[in-house]
Design a protein around this motif. Structure first.
Motif, short mmCIF file in Angstrom:
data_model
loop_
_atom_site.label_atom_id
_atom_site.label_comp_id
_atom_site.label_asym_id
_atom_site.label_seq_id
_atom_site.Cartn_x
_atom_site.Cartn_y
_atom_site.Cartn_z
N SER A 172 -9.31 -10.82 16.45
CA SER A 172 -10.70 -10.82 15.99
C SER A 172 -11.60 -11.65 16.92
CB SER A 172 -10.80 -11.34 14.57
OG SER A 172 -10.43 -12.70 14.51
N LYS A 173 -11.04 -12.73 17.46
CA LYS A 173 -11.83 -13.57 18.37
C LYS A 173 -12.01 -12.92 19.75
CE LYS A 173 -10.67 -18.00 16.27
NZ LYS A 173 -11.95 -18.28 15.71
N PHE A 174 -11.03 -12.10 20.16
CA PHE A 174 -11.07 -11.51 21.50
C PHE A 174 -11.43 -10.03 21.52
CE2 PHE A 174 -8.39 -15.24 22.18
CZ PHE A 174 -8.90 -15.73 23.37
N ALA A 175 -11.67 -9.43 20.36
CA ALA A 175 -11.89 -7.98 20.27
C ALA A 175 -12.96 -7.48 21.22
CB ALA A 175 -12.22 -7.58 18.84
N ARG A 176 -14.04 -8.26 21.37
CA ARG A 176 -15.15 -7.82 22.22
C ARG A 176 -14.78 -7.74 23.69
NH1 ARG A 176 -19.54 -11.99 20.98
NH2 ARG A 176 -17.66 -13.22 20.98
N ILE A 177 -13.81 -8.54 24.11
CA ILE A 177 -13.50 -8.56 25.54
C ILE A 177 -12.15 -7.91 25.88
CG2 ILE A 177 -14.90 -10.60 25.97
CD1 ILE A 177 -12.16 -12.12 26.22
N ILE A 178 -11.47 -7.39 24.86
CA ILE A 178 -10.12 -6.84 25.10
C ILE A 178 -10.14 -5.69 26.11
CG2 ILE A 178 -8.32 -5.43 23.98
CD1 ILE A 178 -8.40 -7.50 21.70
N LYS A 179 -11.07 -4.76 25.96
CA LYS A 179 -11.15 -3.62 26.89
C LYS A 179 -11.35 -4.10 28.32
CE LYS A 179 -12.77 0.93 27.60
NZ LYS A 179 -11.67 1.78 27.85
N ALA A 180 -12.28 -5.03 28.50
CA ALA A 180 -12.56 -5.56 29.84
C ALA A 180 -11.35 -6.32 30.38
CB ALA A 180 -13.79 -6.47 29.81
N ALA A 181 -10.69 -7.09 29.53
CA ALA A 181 -9.52 -7.86 29.96
C ALA A 181 -8.39 -6.95 30.41
CB ALA A 181 -9.06 -8.79 28.85
N GLN A 182 -8.17 -5.88 29.63
CA GLN A 182 -7.12 -4.92 30.00
C GLN A 182 -7.45 -4.24 31.32
OE1 GLN A 182 -5.19 -3.30 25.92
NE2 GLN A 182 -7.31 -2.73 26.20
N LEU A 183 -8.70 -3.81 31.48
CA LEU A 183 -9.12 -3.14 32.71
C LEU A 183 -9.01 -4.08 33.91
CD1 LEU A 183 -10.13 -0.51 33.90
CD2 LEU A 183 -12.47 -1.26 33.40
N SER A 184 -9.34 -5.35 33.72
CA SER A 184 -9.22 -6.33 34.81
C SER A 184 -7.77 -6.47 35.25
CB SER A 184 -9.74 -7.70 34.35
OG SER A 184 -11.12 -7.64 34.12
N ALA A 185 -6.86 -6.58 34.28
CA ALA A 185 -5.43 -6.73 34.60
C ALA A 185 -4.90 -5.49 35.31
CB ALA A 185 -4.64 -7.01 33.33
N ILE A 186 -5.29 -4.31 34.83
CA ILE A 186 -4.82 -3.07 35.44
C ILE A 186 -5.37 -2.94 36.86
CG2 ILE A 186 -4.92 -0.54 35.29
CD1 ILE A 186 -5.03 -1.00 32.16
N SER A 187 -6.62 -3.31 37.06
CA SER A 187 -7.22 -3.26 38.40
C SER A 187 -6.50 -4.19 39.37
CB SER A 187 -8.71 -3.61 38.33
OG SER A 187 -9.40 -2.66 37.56
N ALA A 188 -6.12 -5.36 38.88
CA ALA A 188 -5.36 -6.30 39.73
C ALA A 188 -4.00 -5.72 40.07
CB ALA A 188 -5.22 -7.64 39.02
N ALA A 189 -3.37 -5.04 39.12
CA ALA A 189 -2.07 -4.40 39.38
C ALA A 189 -2.21 -3.31 40.44
CB ALA A 189 -1.51 -3.82 38.08
#
Length: 197
Positions: free
Chosen positions: A114-131
């Motif tokens: 609930s605290k991170f819901a707003r940034i989860i999509k961006a966080a996932q995309l950032s990690a995938i982009s780094a990969a």
């Protein structure tokens, strides 16, 4: 080559030699991807799913799909046709998906989610982009050229049917021995893009 030179010298390559890539090199490239940063690190979520395709029949399925696609606008169709030509000649491709593993934990970690819901999509995309960047740089270091394609996202639902998945398509990466010189586009000066405070 040192990492800084590798980053600066790497070029996007769109034409490849008709020469297979040894499996041990492919495995090393994929391994570099899985060592991308996880989000958040204490949950050990690695949101990527890589589909490595060396089978020409499957690669041809993707290229035919992109060529036959009739999306709205001539420019999009031209870009899809161009992407299809790049994919078609690649000895192997990696179809990159967001596994959405972080979202799957929402019931288990309700408070965190609930605290991170707003940034989860961006966080996932950032990690995938780094990969993805890890894979491209390691490939270059191993003498394998690459191209990071976003254009196939116009056909993400159709591509998902080929791989029988509901995961979110992020990109298609092509790899091979370069059949062209390639060109590095110039970068804006640091003064135009960076603020030091």
């Amino acid at each position: 080559m040192d990492i800084f030179s590798l980053i600066k010298d790497r070029k996007t390559i769109r034409k490849y030699k008709d020469k297979p890539i040894p499996k041990e090199i492919i495995d090393k490239i994929v391994e570099a991807g899985i060592w991308g940063p996880s989000v958040p690190s204490f949950l050990k979520i690695q949101p990527w799913k890589f589909v490595v395709v060396t089978e020409k029949k499957r690669i041809k399925q993707i290229t035919e799909l992109l060529k036959k696609s009739k999306k709205t606008g001539i420019a999009i169709n031209i870009m899809l046709s161009s992407a299809a030509n790049i994919i078609d000649k690649a000895p192997f491709i990696i179809v990159v998906y967001n596994s959405k593993d972080l979202e799957k934990l929402k019931e288990k970690f309700k408070l965190i989610y609930s605290k991170f819901a707003r940034i989860i999509k961006a966080a996932q995309l950032s990690a995938i982009s780094a990969a993805i960047q890890n894979m491209i740089l390691v490939a270059e270091d191993l003498g394998i050229s690459s191209c990071w394609l976003d254009t196939p996202l116009f056909c993400k639902n159709e591509i998902n049917k080929i791989f029988n998945t509901n995961n979110e398509l992020i990109a298609i990466l092509t790899f091979g021995y370069s059949a062209e010189k390639g060109k590095r586009s110039p970068r804006k000066p640091i003064s135009d893009t960076v603020d030091y405070i």
